[in-house]
Design a protein around this motif. Structure first.
Motif, PDB file in Angstrom:
ATOM      1  N   THR A   1     -38.614  10.766  -8.419  1.00 51.04           N
ATOM      2  CA  THR A   1     -37.308  10.636  -9.060  1.00 51.04           C
ATOM      3  C   THR A   1     -36.946   9.196  -9.417  1.00 51.04           C
ATOM      4  OG1 THR A   1     -36.218  10.396  -6.915  1.00 51.04           O
ATOM      5  CG2 THR A   1     -36.446  12.637  -7.799  1.00 51.04           C
ATOM      6  N   ASN A   2     -37.704   8.226  -8.885  1.00 45.29           N
ATOM      7  CA  ASN A   2     -37.375   6.801  -9.001  1.00 45.29           C
ATOM      8  C   ASN A   2     -36.051   6.467  -8.310  1.00 45.29           C
ATOM      9  OD1 ASN A   2     -39.584   5.578 -10.355  1.00 45.29           O
ATOM     10  ND2 ASN A   2     -38.916   6.520 -12.271  1.00 45.29           N
ATOM     11  N   HIS A   3     -35.706   7.221  -7.281  1.00 44.44           N
ATOM     12  CA  HIS A   3     -34.499   6.960  -6.504  1.00 44.44           C
ATOM     13  C   HIS A   3     -34.847   6.243  -5.207  1.00 44.44           C
ATOM     14  CE1 HIS A   3     -32.262  10.575  -8.521  1.00 44.44           C
ATOM     15  NE2 HIS A   3     -32.454   9.545  -9.345  1.00 44.44           N
ATOM     16  N   LYS A   4     -33.869   5.488  -4.697  1.00 46.95           N
ATOM     17  CA  LYS A   4     -34.005   4.748  -3.449  1.00 46.95           C
ATOM     18  C   LYS A   4     -33.085   5.357  -2.393  1.00 46.95           C
ATOM     19  CE  LYS A   4     -32.788   0.803  -5.426  1.00 46.95           C
ATOM     20  NZ  LYS A   4     -32.755   1.005  -6.871  1.00 46.95           N
ATOM     21  N   PRO A   5     -33.387   5.151  -1.113  1.00 51.76           N
ATOM     22  CA  PRO A   5     -32.472   5.630  -0.060  1.00 51.76           C
ATOM     23  C   PRO A   5     -31.151   4.873  -0.113  1.00 51.76           C
ATOM     24  CG  PRO A   5     -34.648   5.091   0.839  1.00 51.76           C
ATOM     25  CD  PRO A   5     -34.600   4.539  -0.550  1.00 51.76           C
ATOM     26  N   GLU A   6     -30.134   5.488   0.469  1.00 46.73           N
ATOM     27  CA  GLU A   6     -28.810   4.868   0.530  1.00 46.73           C
ATOM     28  C   GLU A   6     -28.572   4.189   1.879  1.00 46.73           C
ATOM     29  OE1 GLU A   6     -25.076   4.132  -1.385  1.00 46.73           O
ATOM     30  OE2 GLU A   6     -26.828   5.179  -2.184  1.00 46.73           O
ATOM     31  N   VAL A   7     -29.199   4.723   2.937  1.00 42.88           N
ATOM     32  CA  VAL A   7     -28.912   4.275   4.307  1.00 42.88           C
ATOM     33  C   VAL A   7     -30.164   3.683   4.944  1.00 42.88           C
ATOM     34  CG1 VAL A   7     -28.168   4.987   6.603  1.00 42.88           C
ATOM     35  CG2 VAL A   7     -27.099   6.005   4.569  1.00 42.88           C
ATOM     36  N   PHE A   8     -30.016   2.459   5.484  1.00 43.22           N
ATOM     37  CA  PHE A   8     -31.094   1.774   6.198  1.00 43.22           C
ATOM     38  C   PHE A   8     -30.565   1.247   7.524  1.00 43.22           C
ATOM     39  CE2 PHE A   8     -32.688   1.320   1.871  1.00 43.22           C
ATOM     40  CZ  PHE A   8     -34.065   1.361   2.002  1.00 43.22           C
ATOM     41  N   SER A   9     -31.463   1.137   8.487  1.00 37.42           N
ATOM     42  CA  SER A   9     -31.244   0.319   9.679  1.00 37.42           C
ATOM     43  C   SER A   9     -32.383  -0.675   9.740  1.00 37.42           C
ATOM     44  CB  SER A   9     -31.228   1.171  10.950  1.00 37.42           C
ATOM     45  OG  SER A   9     -30.081   1.989  10.993  1.00 37.42           O
ATOM     46  N   VAL A  10     -32.072  -1.917  10.142  1.00 36.42           N
ATOM     47  CA  VAL A  10     -33.062  -2.986  10.071  1.00 36.42           C
ATOM     48  C   VAL A  10     -33.078  -3.788  11.355  1.00 36.42           C
ATOM     49  CG1 VAL A  10     -33.850  -5.005   8.774  1.00 36.42           C
ATOM     50  CG2 VAL A  10     -32.627  -3.170   7.592  1.00 36.42           C
ATOM     51  N   ALA A  11     -34.262  -4.127  11.811  1.00 37.30           N
ATOM     52  CA  ALA A  11     -34.440  -5.049  12.930  1.00 37.30           C
ATOM     53  C   ALA A  11     -35.321  -6.193  12.451  1.00 37.30           C
ATOM     54  CB  ALA A  11     -35.087  -4.342  14.123  1.00 37.30           C
TER      55      ALA A  11
ATOM     56  N   GLN B   1     -25.748   3.566 -13.247  1.00 36.41           N
ATOM     57  CA  GLN B   1     -25.181   3.768 -11.922  1.00 36.41           C
ATOM     58  C   GLN B   1     -26.167   3.290 -10.872  1.00 36.41           C
ATOM     59  OE1 GLN B   1     -23.368   7.575 -11.366  1.00 36.41           O
ATOM     60  NE2 GLN B   1     -23.460   7.461  -9.140  1.00 36.41           N
ATOM     61  N   SER B   2     -25.654   2.730  -9.790  1.00 38.66           N
ATOM     62  CA  SER B   2     -26.507   2.254  -8.711  1.00 38.66           C
ATOM     63  C   SER B   2     -27.424   3.366  -8.226  1.00 38.66           C
ATOM     64  CB  SER B   2     -25.651   1.741  -7.550  1.00 38.66           C
ATOM     65  OG  SER B   2     -26.474   1.342  -6.477  1.00 38.66           O
ATOM     66  N   ASN B   3     -28.679   3.009  -8.012  1.00 40.80           N
ATOM     67  CA  ASN B   3     -29.721   3.982  -7.688  1.00 40.80           C
ATOM     68  C   ASN B   3     -30.178   3.773  -6.249  1.00 40.80           C
ATOM     69  OD1 ASN B   3     -31.849   5.792  -7.837  1.00 40.80           O
ATOM     70  ND2 ASN B   3     -33.214   4.324  -8.785  1.00 40.80           N
ATOM     71  N   GLY B   4     -29.279   3.978  -5.292  1.00 44.92           N
ATOM     72  CA  GLY B   4     -29.627   3.734  -3.904  1.00 44.92           C
ATOM     73  C   GLY B   4     -29.650   2.246  -3.587  1.00 44.92           C
TER      74      GLY B   4
ATOM     75  N   GLU C   1     -28.251  21.135  -2.842  1.00 42.47           N
ATOM     76  CA  GLU C   1     -28.184  20.986  -4.297  1.00 42.47           C
ATOM     77  C   GLU C   1     -27.752  19.558  -4.621  1.00 42.47           C
ATOM     78  OE1 GLU C   1     -25.717  23.944  -6.054  1.00 42.47           O
ATOM     79  OE2 GLU C   1     -26.851  25.625  -5.232  1.00 42.47           O
ATOM     80  N   PRO C   2     -28.716  18.623  -4.763  1.00 41.30           N
ATOM     81  CA  PRO C   2     -28.370  17.221  -5.040  1.00 41.30           C
ATOM     82  C   PRO C   2     -27.547  17.087  -6.324  1.00 41.30           C
ATOM     83  CG  PRO C   2     -30.690  17.451  -4.460  1.00 41.30           C
ATOM     84  CD  PRO C   2     -30.159  18.838  -4.638  1.00 41.30           C
ATOM     85  N   ASP C   3     -26.563  16.213  -6.278  1.00 41.31           N
ATOM     86  CA  ASP C   3     -25.712  15.950  -7.437  1.00 41.31           C
ATOM     87  C   ASP C   3     -26.430  14.960  -8.350  1.00 41.31           C
ATOM     88  OD1 ASP C   3     -23.810  15.239  -9.272  1.00 41.31           O
ATOM     89  OD2 ASP C   3     -22.215  14.892  -7.813  1.00 41.31           O
ATOM     90  N   PRO C   4     -26.753  15.347  -9.584  1.00 38.06           N
ATOM     91  CA  PRO C   4     -27.451  14.421 -10.489  1.00 38.06           C
ATOM     92  C   PRO C   4     -26.657  13.157 -10.800  1.00 38.06           C
ATOM     93  CG  PRO C   4     -26.647  16.353 -11.678  1.00 38.06           C
ATOM     94  CD  PRO C   4     -26.461  16.634 -10.218  1.00 38.06           C
ATOM     95  N   GLU C   5     -25.339  13.197 -10.568  1.00 44.56           N
ATOM     96  CA  GLU C   5     -24.508  12.027 -10.817  1.00 44.56           C
ATOM     97  C   GLU C   5     -24.511  11.059  -9.633  1.00 44.56           C
ATOM     98  OE1 GLU C   5     -22.975  11.383 -13.732  1.00 44.56           O
ATOM     99  OE2 GLU C   5     -23.979  13.175 -14.477  1.00 44.56           O
ATOM    100  N   LEU C   6     -25.142  11.444  -8.522  1.00 41.25           N
ATOM    101  CA  LEU C   6     -25.263  10.576  -7.346  1.00 41.25           C
ATOM    102  C   LEU C   6     -26.748  10.382  -7.060  1.00 41.25           C
ATOM    103  CD1 LEU C   6     -22.488  12.154  -5.086  1.00 41.25           C
ATOM    104  CD2 LEU C   6     -22.344  10.035  -6.416  1.00 41.25           C
ATOM    105  N   PRO C   7     -27.407   9.499  -7.794  1.00 41.84           N
ATOM    106  CA  PRO C   7     -28.863   9.363  -7.714  1.00 41.84           C
ATOM    107  C   PRO C   7     -29.329   8.590  -6.480  1.00 41.84           C
ATOM    108  CG  PRO C   7     -27.990   7.783  -9.282  1.00 41.84           C
ATOM    109  CD  PRO C   7     -26.822   8.600  -8.796  1.00 41.84           C
ATOM    110  N   VAL C   8     -29.661   9.295  -5.407  1.00 44.37           N
ATOM    111  CA  VAL C   8     -30.235   8.679  -4.213  1.00 44.37           C
ATOM    112  C   VAL C   8     -31.412   9.535  -3.755  1.00 44.37           C
ATOM    113  CG1 VAL C   8     -28.095   7.591  -3.452  1.00 44.37           C
ATOM    114  CG2 VAL C   8     -28.653   9.900  -2.666  1.00 44.37           C
TER     115      VAL C   8
END
Length: 205
Positions: free
Chosen positions: A92-102, A140-143, A167-174
């Motif tokens: 989809t060329n989408h990126k995740p929205e949520v990360f945790s980092v150390a 629109q931001s892609n993740g 059912e992913p929303d096509p208007e919220l690309p993540v």
């Protein structure tokens, strides 16, 4: 004659400045980057992050992806530039929205920047680095991606959440679950202090 010479010198100066301004201070090979990706449980994710970060909470069919990167100290500091780390679902060329980092230093941020559309324009295989497009003029931001402003922030461990959405929303690309390891692309890009795209390299996928 003097006017012609002045014009020529001006043009040459501009060309040289542009070359110098956009020339990478060093290449990827200098960093000797190593990386890995794996699907993990919440317990495995938390163990990998340690006590410095909390893993994203996953429910039901949600998935967590663990990433690790390390690199050698570069010959020059970032000095206003940054490394951008992209995890992209190639389907989809989408990126995740949520990360945790150390990471050893507090020099890793999560977000997006319009300037990174230049990466997508320059590297066709990294289209997911830019914004999602709708029609001819809607963006629109892609993740999110990770950005590293301290070259000493190695080794770096992150966990990304891929939520399951019926059912992913096509208007919220993540990026969403289900995802397989073969679907994922991990890439590292180096941008300069003025948004120059020095280089980008595929690390996984």
């Amino acid at each position: 004659m003097a006017t012609v010479l002045a014009v020529i010198l001006t043009i040459v100066s501009v060309v040289v400045w542009r070359w110098w301004h956009n020339h990478p201070p060093y290449g990827l090979e200098t960093l000797a980057v190593t990386s890995s990706l794996s699907l993990v449980s919440y317990e495995e994710a938390q163990a990998a992050l340690g006590e410095t970060a909390h893993a994203p909470v996953a429910y039901g069919r949600d998935q967590l992806v663990l990433g690790r990167l390390s690199w050698q100290a570069p010959p020059k500091p970032l000095d206003g530039g940054y490394f951008a780390i992209f995890l992209i679902d190639k389907r989809t060329n989408h990126k995740p929205e949520v990360f945790s980092v150390a990471a050893p230093q507090e020099a890793v941020g999560i977000g997006s920047a319009g300037i990174e559309n230049r990466i997508a324009e320059r590297y066709s295989w990294l289209r997911g680095a830019g914004d999602a497009t709708f029609g001819d003029d809607a963006y629109q931001s892609n993740g999110h991606r990770l950005h590293v402003t301290d070259e000493k922030a190695s080794p770096l461990t992150f966990v990304a959440l891929f939520p399951y959405i019926e059912e992913p929303d096509p208007e919220l690309p993540v990026a969403t679950a289900p995802v397989a390891m073969s679907d994922l692309l991990l890439a590292l890009a180096y941008l300069g202090p003025d948004g120059q795209v020095y280089w980008a390299q595929r690390l996984q996928g």
